[in-house]
Design a protein around this motif. Structure first.
Motif, mmCIF file in Angstrom:
data_model
loop_
_atom_site.group_PDB
_atom_site.id
_atom_site.type_symbol
_atom_site.label_atom_id
_atom_site.label_comp_id
_atom_site.label_asym_id
_atom_site.label_seq_id
_atom_site.Cartn_x
_atom_site.Cartn_y
_atom_site.Cartn_z
ATOM 1 N N ARG A 49 -2.233 -23.132 29.132
ATOM 2 C CA ARG A 49 -3.409 -23.991 28.970
ATOM 3 C C ARG A 49 -4.693 -23.159 29.014
ATOM 4 O O ARG A 49 -5.605 -23.383 28.233
ATOM 5 C CB ARG A 49 -3.416 -25.102 30.012
ATOM 6 C CG ARG A 49 -2.352 -26.171 29.716
ATOM 7 C CD ARG A 49 -2.285 -27.229 30.795
ATOM 8 N NE ARG A 49 -3.565 -27.855 31.056
ATOM 9 C CZ ARG A 49 -4.109 -28.833 30.337
ATOM 10 N NH1 ARG A 49 -3.461 -29.321 29.279
ATOM 11 N NH2 ARG A 49 -5.293 -29.343 30.652
ATOM 12 N N LEU A 61 -3.834 -28.489 24.386
ATOM 13 C CA LEU A 61 -4.327 -28.950 25.683
ATOM 14 C C LEU A 61 -4.045 -30.435 25.865
ATOM 15 O O LEU A 61 -3.576 -30.861 26.921
ATOM 16 C CB LEU A 61 -5.821 -28.657 25.821
ATOM 17 C CG LEU A 61 -6.153 -27.179 25.977
ATOM 18 C CD1 LEU A 61 -7.635 -26.932 25.713
ATOM 19 C CD2 LEU A 61 -5.747 -26.687 27.357
ATOM 20 N N SER A 64 -0.267 -31.143 26.338
ATOM 21 C CA SER A 64 0.292 -30.679 27.609
ATOM 22 C C SER A 64 -0.348 -31.372 28.817
ATOM 23 O O SER A 64 -0.177 -30.937 29.945
ATOM 24 C CB SER A 64 0.143 -29.156 27.721
ATOM 25 O OG SER A 64 -1.221 -28.777 27.699
#
Length: 138
Positions: A49, A61, A64
């Protein structure tokens, strides 16, 4: 596994991975961003990230991020340059856990000024994959 980022070959592919590990981006976090691998640990996800912030991969981003806490969009600022990541500690978050935390310090530069983000992030498994849940108060 998540759908792939629209990017097929990052301009960062053969550069050192922003996450700080001793590997090039395409062999490290780039594999996760492209959907070719999944994070084995909470720390792996956190590093990927951070790298996504560094290379501007907003789609990764968002993918996740846990759906209960995920924003609709991030609006990354291209003027922010992520300089380095330092993992300060972890709890849980191994392939044998369902939750974990990662304490880290991320240094970035904006408008010529360097500053840092310090966060104690929580990660959980969602549908079998590690996802970012939120940050604990400092």
């Amino acid at each position: 596994m998540s759908q792939r980022s629209p990017r097929t070959r990052s301009p960062y592919a053969t550069q050192p991975c922003p996450c700080g590990r001793d590997a090039v981006y395409q062999d490290c976090c780039g594999r996760l961003h492209a959907g070719l691998a999944s994070a084995a640990t909470a720390e792996d996800l956190m590093r990927s990230r951070y790298s996504a912030f560094a290379v501007g991969d907003e789609a990764y981003l968002l993918r996740s991020w846990h759906p209960d806490t995920r924003p609709r969009r991030l609006g990354l600022d291209a003027r922010t340059v992520w300089v380095r990541l330092e993992v300060l500690g972890t709890t849980g978050g191994t392939p044998f856990h369902n939750e974990g935390t990662v304490d880290f310090r991320a240094v970035h530069r904006e408008r010529g000024r360097e500053s840092e983000l310090r966060e104690h992030s929580r990660f959980v498994r969602h549908e079998g994959a590690w996802v970012y849940l939120d940050a604990l108060p400092a």
